[in-house]
Design an enzyme around this catalytic site. Structure first.
Site, short mmCIF file in Angstrom:
data_model
loop_
_atom_site.label_atom_id
_atom_site.label_comp_id
_atom_site.label_asym_id
_atom_site.label_seq_id
_atom_site.Cartn_x
_atom_site.Cartn_y
_atom_site.Cartn_z
N HIS A 60 0.82 -1.22 0.00
CA HIS A 60 0.00 0.00 0.00
C HIS A 60 0.85 1.27 0.00
O HIS A 60 1.87 1.36 0.68
CB HIS A 60 -1.02 -0.01 1.15
CG HIS A 60 -0.47 0.07 2.54
ND1 HIS A 60 -0.23 1.27 3.17
CD2 HIS A 60 -0.17 -0.90 3.44
CE1 HIS A 60 0.19 1.04 4.40
NE2 HIS A 60 0.25 -0.26 4.59
N GLU A 193 -5.20 1.62 2.40
CA GLU A 193 -5.10 0.45 3.28
C GLU A 193 -5.30 0.84 4.74
O GLU A 193 -5.93 0.11 5.51
CB GLU A 193 -3.74 -0.23 3.09
CG GLU A 193 -3.60 -1.58 3.80
CD GLU A 193 -3.09 -1.50 5.22
OE1 GLU A 193 -3.08 -2.53 5.91
OE2 GLU A 193 -2.71 -0.39 5.67
N GLU A 194 -4.75 1.97 5.12
CA GLU A 194 -4.75 2.39 6.52
C GLU A 194 -6.15 2.76 7.03
O GLU A 194 -6.34 2.90 8.24
CB GLU A 194 -3.80 3.58 6.73
CG GLU A 194 -2.33 3.27 6.47
CD GLU A 194 -1.69 2.42 7.56
OE1 GLU A 194 -2.41 2.00 8.49
OE2 GLU A 194 -0.48 2.17 7.46
#
Length: 327
Positions: A60, A193-194
């Site tokens: 990511h 992604e986070e």
């Protein structure tokens, strides 16, 4: 690879704002793949066409950070977290806005570390009034703790954001061997992604891989005070067995171990009792796929001083290349 890592770190890419980093990576990947395309969500999908199984490897591009929510009358800036912010680690840090404006992230006067929460923090950009601050930053602007990378002893690297630009660097290093890949191989640099493993989900839906492998950081058991865990810095690439969001495909795990042994790549086994990666979204996208993860052991994750061992980084790149040739 160290120069690549430092170049990636310098480009701000808070979740949802990965465009500049994406363009940088795209330029570097063009010589190694048949197609390099950006999808609607912002993922960069690089394909080396081949016969047989579809292999998807992803890392990511996004990093944790903040978004501006309000500007006070005295010129101080209120922010909200994007991703998992540890405010104790971020307190009193230098920050940089997307437009290049510098500031410092500080708690309100009198707030003790035990009460550190987002609404107790502000960013001081040096403005004296709201109008002055509004000429410098706007509501909706993103920012992050200032990027930095520096070498430690024993071949170790510290700084931020190694999560997961170290994974992107590993994929970029492995891409140099793309001419030797035999299958239908996709290297995907994912977004968001986070904030909920979003980009890998849409990318996997479009690709429909037979095998999906995430490249991300993982915690270590040799960090002082850490929970017992059989992963340490310098022990090699960590082959994930499970984390809180995914149980990795057992056949793929065995294949990773076999490839590592066959190619003399140092490796260790990872069972993480918290957290998750793009593995989970690939595994459950569309009809699903055999999914796993190559993890890079990292101390002090989501802090300004994340720390990796370059031997583990190198081993992770080598394991990707081996899998691309052998799966």
């Amino acid at each position: 690879m160290l120069k690549t890592i430092k170049d990636l770190i310098r480009i701000l890419s808070v979740s949802g704002h990965e465009e500049k980093l994406c363009e940088y990576i795209k330029e570097k990947m063009l010589p190694y793949f048949d197609t390099v395309e950006k999808d609607a969500l912002g993922n960069l999908i690089c394909r080396k066409k081949g016969e047989g199984r579809k292999l998807m490897f992803c890392a990511h591009m996004d990093e944790i950070g903040f978004i501006t929510t309000f500007i006070e009358e005295d010129g101080s800036v209120r922010v909200a977290p994007i991703g998992g912010i540890n405010f104790a680690a971020a307190a009193y840090s230098k920050v940089i806005f997307e437009n290049g404006r510098a500031g410092v992230l500080v708690p309100e006067e009198g707030v003790s570390p035990g009460d550190y929460k987002a609404d107790k923090f502000l960013v001081d950009i040096g403005a004296k009034t709201k109008k002055e601050a509004q000429r410098m930053v706007s509501v909706g602007d993103t920012l992050a703790v200032r990027p930095e990378a520096f070498s430690l002893a024993s071949g170790r690297l510290s700084g931020r954001p190694l999560d997961d630009k170290i994974g992107c660097a590993v994929l970029m290093e492995a891409a140099k061997e793309s001419a030797s890949f035999e299958g239908d191989v996709y290297f995907v640099f994912t977004v968001q992604e986070e904030v909920g493993i979003r980009g890998s989900k849409t990318a996997a839906f479009a690709i429909r891989p037979d095998y999906g492998v995430a490249i991300d950081v993982t915690a270590t058991g040799d960090t002082k005070g850490a929970k017992p865990m059989d992963v340490k810095l310098g022990g090699g690439a960590a082959i994930k067995i499970k984390d809180q969001s995914a149980i990795c495909d057992t056949l793929l795990v065995e294949k990773m171990k076999e490839s590592a042994r066959k190619n003399d790549i140092p490796y260790q086994m990872e069972v993480l009792t918290f957290g998750g990666t793009d593995t989970a979204s690939m595994q459950l996208s569309g009809e699903g796929c055999r999914a796993g993860c190559i993890s890079i052991p990292t101390r002090y994750i989501h802090s300004p001083v994340e720390c990796v061992d370059m031997k583990d980084v190198k081993a992770s790149a080598e394991l990707i290349v081996a899998l691309c040739k052998e799966l």
